[in-house]
Design an enzyme around this catalytic site. Structure first.
Site, PDB file in Angstrom:
ATOM      1  N   THR A 178       0.824  -1.210   0.000  1.00 23.69           N
ATOM      2  CA  THR A 178       0.000   0.000   0.000  1.00 23.69           C
ATOM      3  C   THR A 178       0.858   1.260   0.000  1.00 23.69           C
ATOM      4  OG1 THR A 178      -1.727  -1.092   1.234  1.00 23.69           O
ATOM      5  CG2 THR A 178      -1.623   1.295   1.453  1.00 23.69           C
ATOM      6  N   ARG A 206     -14.696  -6.416   2.095  1.00 22.65           N
ATOM      7  CA  ARG A 206     -13.797  -5.910   3.144  1.00 22.65           C
ATOM      8  C   ARG A 206     -13.194  -4.559   2.726  1.00 22.65           C
ATOM      9  NH1 ARG A 206      -8.132  -4.357   3.731  1.00 22.65           N
ATOM     10  NH2 ARG A 206      -7.522  -4.768   5.860  1.00 22.65           N
ATOM     11  N   VAL A 207     -13.261  -3.623   3.617  1.00 27.87           N
ATOM     12  CA  VAL A 207     -12.630  -2.322   3.406  1.00 27.87           C
ATOM     13  C   VAL A 207     -11.613  -2.135   4.526  1.00 27.87           C
ATOM     14  CG1 VAL A 207     -13.019   0.179   3.458  1.00 27.87           C
ATOM     15  CG2 VAL A 207     -14.618  -1.312   2.224  1.00 27.87           C
ATOM     16  N   GLY A 208     -10.433  -1.679   4.172  1.00 26.56           N
ATOM     17  CA  GLY A 208      -9.383  -1.498   5.178  1.00 26.56           C
ATOM     18  C   GLY A 208      -9.308  -0.063   5.676  1.00 26.56           C
ATOM     19  N   THR A 229       0.598   2.096   6.789  1.00 25.68           N
ATOM     20  CA  THR A 229       0.548   0.908   5.956  1.00 25.68           C
ATOM     21  C   THR A 229       0.508  -0.299   6.892  1.00 25.68           C
ATOM     22  OG1 THR A 229       1.636  -0.324   4.173  1.00 25.68           O
ATOM     23  CG2 THR A 229       3.067   0.723   5.776  1.00 25.68           C
ATOM     24  N   GLY A 230       0.111  -1.436   6.363  1.00 22.91           N
ATOM     25  CA  GLY A 230       0.058  -2.639   7.188  1.00 22.91           C
ATOM     26  C   GLY A 230      -1.356  -3.142   7.356  1.00 22.91           C
ATOM     27  N   LEU A 231      -1.552  -3.953   8.375  1.00 23.46           N
ATOM     28  CA  LEU A 231      -2.866  -4.585   8.563  1.00 23.46           C
ATOM     29  C   LEU A 231      -3.875  -3.544   9.046  1.00 23.46           C
ATOM     30  CD1 LEU A 231      -4.332  -7.253   8.264  1.00 23.46           C
ATOM     31  CD2 LEU A 231      -3.733  -7.781  10.622  1.00 23.46           C
ATOM     32  N   GLY A 232      -4.728  -3.142   8.109  1.00 26.13           N
ATOM     33  CA  GLY A 232      -5.590  -1.990   8.317  1.00 26.13           C
ATOM     34  C   GLY A 232      -6.521  -2.098   9.501  1.00 26.13           C
TER      35      GLY A 232
END
Ligand code: SD4
Length: 316
Positions: A178, A206-208, A229-232
């Protein structure tokens, strides 16, 4: 130890003209600067050139996001992004300017440059966020062209994934992921942007965090900006970028603020298996970066020079 490593690396990268305690880069008087998550030299160079051309931070972050969005080899952003588990490439993006204006799109399909649709939401509608089919209709009404974003490479990866169909968010996928961007324009104004195809093979719908103002991006021209950035899911649960800007408002440096925001996650959640990385910039152009896991890096272009810098991290 971690900081010493970083300083050694900074020396190796030829950053001696910068003063670098951990990730802080004191750039002195505000002058155009742009930073991006991960190794994204093409993006920061394009963004920097744009700022030199128009003067505006907002133009810079948009132009920067265009680079991975249009790159079919980039499997986490725009065209070429890995699809969800049903084979749909669904995109999230947001943008914010120095006046506090913001625009975002979520769950958008078929448009190569979601960042520009987000900008159009900001500039041409009374809303902040458009989603799914409505976002697509709006994009088409603005002259954006619909296209198939699923490349043969991404389709193949999806077909391979389907054999086991195991959803496991990966840390630091290929070390370019991202894109989050922050820039200071010629007037010293701050803008930020983020664009992604989200977690590979996510649940349909799914939306982050990437379209969430305050999650993936936040800017306040009195203070500075931050991006993620990363696991939203964990950025959303802690509203990381907003938190970082508020920490800076209360006196922290960009570096301290990124570290404090990562600690919010580390203290509360089982952080060992996933990655979150933050970038921040203040009005002086000082930059900070911090992540949970090792392996996060960022790119900076300033004075026409571009460097990729390893971020300090909580885990060694
Ligand atoms: C998401 N934050 O959709 C994005 C993914 C990401 O590095 O940033 N990956 O959760």
């Amino acid at each position: 130890m971690k900081r010493r490593n970083f300083i050694q690396q900074a020396g190796f990268l030829g950053l001696s003209s910068f003063s670098v305690p951990n990730n802080t880069i004191h750039s002195g008087n505000p002058e155009p600067v742009i930073i991006a998550t991960w190794k994204n030299e093409g993006a920061t160079k394009a963004g920097f050139d744009k700022i030199i051309q128009t003067g505006k931070a907002l133009d810079g972050v948009e132009a920067g996001a265009w680079i991975p969005e249009a790159n079919p080899e980039e499997t986490t952003v725009g065209y070429g992004g890995f699809p969800d588990r049903d084979g749909h490439v669904t995109l999230d993006a947001c943008i914010m300017d120095h006046k506090g204006n913001a625009g975002s799109v979520t769950f958008l399909e078929g448009i190569m440059h979601p960042i520009s649709v987000a900008r159009a939401v900001m500039e041409k509608t009374p809303h902040v966020m458009l989603s799914g089919e409505g976002a697509l209709q709006f994009a088409l009404s603005q002259g954006f062209k619909k296209m198939d974003l699923l490349t043969p490479k991404a389709k193949k990866a999806w077909e391979e994934w389907k054999i086991k169909s195991k959803y496991e968010p990966k840390v630091n996928i290929e070390r370019h992921d991202t894109i989050g961007l922050l820039a200071l324009g010629k007037e010293g104004e701050i803008a930020g942007a983020c664009s992604t195809s989200g977690m590979a093979f996510k649940m349909h719908g799914r939306v982050g965090d990437s379209p969430i103002i305050g999650g993936a991006v936040f800017c306040d021209d009195e203070v500075g900006g931050a991006c993620a950035t990363g696991l939203g899911e964990f950025v959303m649960k802690t509203l990381g970028s907003f938190l970082i800007v508020e920490f800076m408002r209360n006196g922290m440096s960009p570096q301290q603020a990124c570290e404090a925001a990562i600690m919010r996650i580390v203290k509360r959640y089982n952080y060992k298996e996933f990655q979150v990385g933050y970038l921040a910039i203040n009005k002086k152009g000082d930059v900070g970066a911090y992540s949970i896991q090792k392996g996060f890096n960022f790119t900076i272009t300033k004075n026409g020079q571009t460097k990729v810098i390893e971020s300090a991290s909580y885990m060694s």
